[in-house]
Design a protein around this motif. Structure first.
Motif, PDB file in Angstrom:
ATOM      1  N   ALA A 249      -9.775  14.917  -1.483  1.00 19.17           N
ATOM      2  CA  ALA A 249      -9.307  13.620  -1.004  1.00 19.17           C
ATOM      3  C   ALA A 249     -10.454  12.883  -0.328  1.00 19.17           C
ATOM      4  O   ALA A 249     -10.668  11.697  -0.555  1.00 19.17           O
ATOM      5  N   SER A 250     -11.189  13.615   0.477  1.00 15.81           N
ATOM      6  CA  SER A 250     -12.295  13.027   1.198  1.00 15.81           C
ATOM      7  C   SER A 250     -13.350  12.509   0.229  1.00 15.81           C
ATOM      8  O   SER A 250     -13.818  11.379   0.337  1.00 15.81           O
TER       9      SER A 250
ATOM     10  N   ARG B 207       0.991   4.296  -2.654  1.00 19.22           N
ATOM     11  CA  ARG B 207       0.658   5.646  -2.194  1.00 19.22           C
ATOM     12  C   ARG B 207       1.819   6.623  -2.394  1.00 19.22           C
ATOM     13  O   ARG B 207       1.616   7.802  -2.612  1.00 19.22           O
TER      14      ARG B 207
ATOM     15  N   LYS C 199       0.829  -1.208   0.000  1.00 28.13           N
ATOM     16  CA  LYS C 199       0.000   0.000   0.000  1.00 28.13           C
ATOM     17  C   LYS C 199       0.863   1.258   0.000  1.00 28.13           C
ATOM     18  O   LYS C 199       0.598   2.213  -0.729  1.00 28.13           O
TER      19      LYS C 199
ATOM     20  N   PRO D  87      -7.978   4.240  -2.564  1.00 29.62           N
ATOM     21  CA  PRO D  87      -7.352   5.563  -2.457  1.00 29.62           C
ATOM     22  C   PRO D  87      -5.845   5.547  -2.696  1.00 29.62           C
ATOM     23  O   PRO D  87      -5.244   6.598  -2.846  1.00 29.62           O
ATOM     24  N   ASN D  88      -5.234   4.340  -2.712  1.00 27.19           N
ATOM     25  CA  ASN D  88      -3.806   4.263  -2.996  1.00 27.19           C
ATOM     26  C   ASN D  88      -3.532   4.097  -4.486  1.00 27.19           C
ATOM     27  O   ASN D  88      -2.382   4.069  -4.916  1.00 27.19           O
TER      28      ASN D  88
ATOM     29  N   VAL E 283     -13.924   3.991  -4.807  1.00 25.33           N
ATOM     30  CA  VAL E 283     -14.438   2.634  -4.617  1.00 25.33           C
ATOM     31  C   VAL E 283     -15.257   2.207  -5.836  1.00 25.33           C
ATOM     32  O   VAL E 283     -15.198   1.058  -6.272  1.00 25.33           O
TER      33      VAL E 283
ATOM     34  N   SER F 235     -12.082   9.538  -2.025  1.00 23.94           N
ATOM     35  CA  SER F 235     -11.968   8.242  -1.353  1.00 23.94           C
ATOM     36  C   SER F 235     -13.261   7.452  -1.488  1.00 23.94           C
ATOM     37  O   SER F 235     -13.248   6.234  -1.592  1.00 23.94           O
ATOM     38  N   VAL F 236     -14.397   8.176  -1.463  1.00 25.70           N
ATOM     39  CA  VAL F 236     -15.683   7.510  -1.615  1.00 25.70           C
ATOM     40  C   VAL F 236     -15.865   7.089  -3.069  1.00 25.70           C
ATOM     41  O   VAL F 236     -16.246   5.962  -3.373  1.00 25.70           O
TER      42      VAL F 236
ATOM     43  N   ILE G  21     -12.331  -0.249  -1.013  1.00 27.01           N
ATOM     44  CA  ILE G  21     -12.399   0.784   0.027  1.00 27.01           C
ATOM     45  C   ILE G  21     -11.026   1.022   0.668  1.00 27.01           C
ATOM     46  O   ILE G  21     -10.593   2.156   0.829  1.00 27.01           O
ATOM     47  N   VAL G  22     -10.353  -0.081   0.997  1.00 23.10           N
ATOM     48  CA  VAL G  22      -9.104   0.096   1.746  1.00 23.10           C
ATOM     49  C   VAL G  22      -7.900   0.348   0.841  1.00 23.10           C
ATOM     50  O   VAL G  22      -6.902   0.926   1.265  1.00 23.10           O
TER      51      VAL G  22
END
Lengths: 410, 198
Positions: free
Chosen positions: A376-377, A283, A279, A359-360, A384, A380-381, A355-356
């Motif tokens: 970013a917030s 990232r 990860k 974002p990477n 997915v 992230s949603v 989900i996990v």
């Protein structure tokens, strides 16, 4: 009084002294000859020319010639450069030493054996024939001279030893000093080389393309290595990529990956650390694996309601990716698909993985921190929505089948 | 400092899988899901009484799986109070809170004025890795409150949020919107032995 005493003293000594002249002559003669044969340089020449013929100098010259065949970065070349200089200096010292020996030992010995002592012996003969006062006086004076000079003559041999000691000391000190310097620079060179190779191999934070071209690999080292380990020990681990691993283990694995030396057995027992290091790699890429350029396009495609159309748009975007990004993304997503097959055990469904891990893989270009915050917030949603179908329809989106490297790891 | 608005923002931090969402959902909805879905980021709102009036308690449930420093900083700077959750079954999850606490400290400065609750969740679990006294010691060191909870068995969940609100000395907040604080005393009695406020 003085004269008589000295004469009588001399008279006593003269027989003894007389007996030394002949051996002295022989000694001077033979030792001159033998010492001469110890000389490596040709006597009588000036320093420069004398040095040129020394075997050491020939060695030095050969070194100079040999090192030309090496490239500038070669450590053999660097060491030979120094050796070449050092052997030359040693030759210089040797020539210097031999000149001193010649001047201070050989020449006096020669003079002694060829001039001074034969002169005395000649006078002795005359003295035996004539026994004139003159010759007697002359011979006595010669003997007296010899007697007073005997210590000096003996000193020639001491001088020889002194010169030898001086030469060896000078050479030794020179060698000592320069060997240390050479060793230091050699080891530093070694270190800097290692550092250089490390920096070359440094993979975290490096652009994908430069890492791949440097490592001459198709798949980035952390992606390949981590997946290799996870395939062995991580597939059934609950919450892989979700649960935190010990930061220290992740850090060590990252260091190992940077250096290109990973002890699989050490890290395979800690799948969460391996997943964490993977990860981190994704990232820390300067640009997301799915590229900043296509950032909006991915979301647009993900927003497509019709599944067939969505997948078609994904295929178009996958084709737009640089081949390096495509290859690595394919490798990773195919692995994630395999991981999701074990969801009954590891609980990592395509959605959970998205989900996990999503974002990477895709994040907005930072345009000021304030913008980054909200984007970013939000992203992230959104991300997915992109990654989940990618994993779910992996076999359809990557028609080439499972990457052979990945397959070989199975 | 966050602007004095009508919202009282609580941010829940913690490593992945420690039960942040479970705690929040248990508190907000009274339910417990045994499903396994990581959180991206969720925000829940609930009306509470505050200084003889009402305000919105906004609970931000953060992701534990990928800490983006920028997002974390934003959450911290916006937050009024913090719940730091670890799982008593994972020593590592307590470790994970340390950088988060440091971040709170760095952004908020004096944490003593900031309500922070260290929470050891999954207290129903038998495979314990973190002893209660270890959690207390950590809270002591951080000068924050401490509690062990179980979202699954609904142990100490409501108490956790009420205690957190009580820690804020600038406001008088209660989960009971009728404004009565009568329950506070008995609740405090109930909490004895379960909760220690450092």
């Amino acid at each position: 009084m003085f004269l008589t005493a000295s004469i009588s003293g001399f008279a006593f000594d003269s027989i003894q002294v007389e007996q030394r002249v002949e051996p002295a002559k022989r000694a001077a003669q033979i030792l001159h000859k033998k010492l001469l044969s110890c000389m490596q340089s040709q006597p009588g020449l000036e320093a420069e020319r004398r040095m040129k013929k020394l075997p050491l100098m020939l060695l030095s010259i050969s070194m100079a010639e040999s090192l030309k065949d090496f490239d500038a970065e070669s450590s053999i070349r660097r060491v030979l450069e120094m050796c070449c200089f050092m052997e030359k200096m040693l030759a210089n010292m040797l020539a210097d030493f031999e000149m001193k020996v010649e001047k201070e030992v050989l020449e006096p010995l020669n003079k002694l054996s060829e001039d001074d002592l034969p002169e005395i012996l000649k006078n002795k003969k005359q003295f035996a024939k004539l026994t004139t006062d003159w010759s007697n006086d002359q011979y006595s004076a010669d003997l007296y001279h010899f007697a007073t000079k005997e210590d000096d003559y003996a000193n020639y041999f001491i001088r020889l030893l002194e010169l030898q000691a001086e030469y060896h000391k000078q050479s030794h000190e020179f060698l000592d000093r320069n060997i240390n310097e050479l060793k230091e620079s050699h080891s530093q060179k070694g270190e800097s080389w290692t550092a250089l190779s490390l920096s070359k191999k440094k993979v975290y934070g490096e652009p994908l393309l430069s890492h791949l071209s440097q490592s001459e690999q198709e798949i980035a080292t952390p992606i390949q290595e981590c997946i290799y380990m996870l395939l062995r020990t991580g597939m059934k681990e609950e919450g892989l990529f979700r649960l935190a691993a010990a930061a220290s283990v992740v850090k060590r694995l990252k260091t190992c990956l940077d250096q290109g030396t990973v002890d699989h057995s050490e890290f395979s027992i800690d799948p969460h650390a391996v997943a964490g290091a993977l990860k981190c790699y994704l990232r820390e890429l300067p640009e997301p694996l799915m590229t900043s350029e296509l950032y909006n396009d991915w979301f647009k495609a993900a927003g497509e309601k019709e599944l067939t159309e969505k997948l078609q748009q994904f295929r178009v975007l996958l084709k737009k990716l640089p081949p390096e990004n495509y290859n690595n993304l394919r490798y990773l997503v195919q692995f994630l698909s395999l991981l999701s097959e074990q969801q009954a055990v590891n609980k990592m469904t395509p959605s959970n993985i998205a989900i996990v891990l999503g974002p990477n893989l895709l994040w907005p270009r930072a345009e000021g921190e304030a913008a980054l915050f909200d984007m970013a917030s939000a992203s992230s949603v959104q991300v997915v929505m992109v990654i989940e179908p990618l994993i779910q329809y992996s076999s359809s989106l990557f028609p080439e089948g499972i990457n052979t490297l990945l397959a070989s790891g199975l | 400092m966050p602007e004095q608005s009508n919202d009282y923002r609580v941010v829940v931090f913690g490593a992945g899988g420690v039960g942040k969402s479970s705690l929040v959902l248990r508190f907000v909805k009274g339910t417990f899901r045994d499903t396994y879905i990581p959180t991206v980021e969720d925000t829940y709102r609930q009306v509470i009484s505050c200084d003889k009036s009402v305000c919105t308690l906004q609970i931000t449930d953060t992701t534990g799986s990928h800490q983006f420093p920028a997002m974390q900083r934003l959450s911290i700077s916006k937050g009024h109070a913090f719940i730091l959750v670890y799982s008593i079954t994972s020593k590592q999850s307590l470790e994970e809170l340390k950088p988060i606490y440091q971040q709170v400290l760095a952004i908020k400065g004096n944490v003593e004025a900031i309500p922070i609750m260290l929470v050891g969740n999954k207290s129903d679990e038998t495979q314990r890795e973190v002893e209660t006294k270890d959690g207390e010691a950590q809270a002591n060191q951080w000068k924050c409150a401490f509690m062990e909870t179980s979202a699954k068995t609904n142990h100490n969940v409501t108490e956790l949020f009420q205690e957190l609100l009580n820690l804020d000395k600038k406001r008088n907040m209660s989960l009971n919107i009728d404004g009565k604080r009568s329950g506070k005393q008995s609740r405090a009695e109930r909490l004895k032995g379960k909760c220690s406020v450092m």
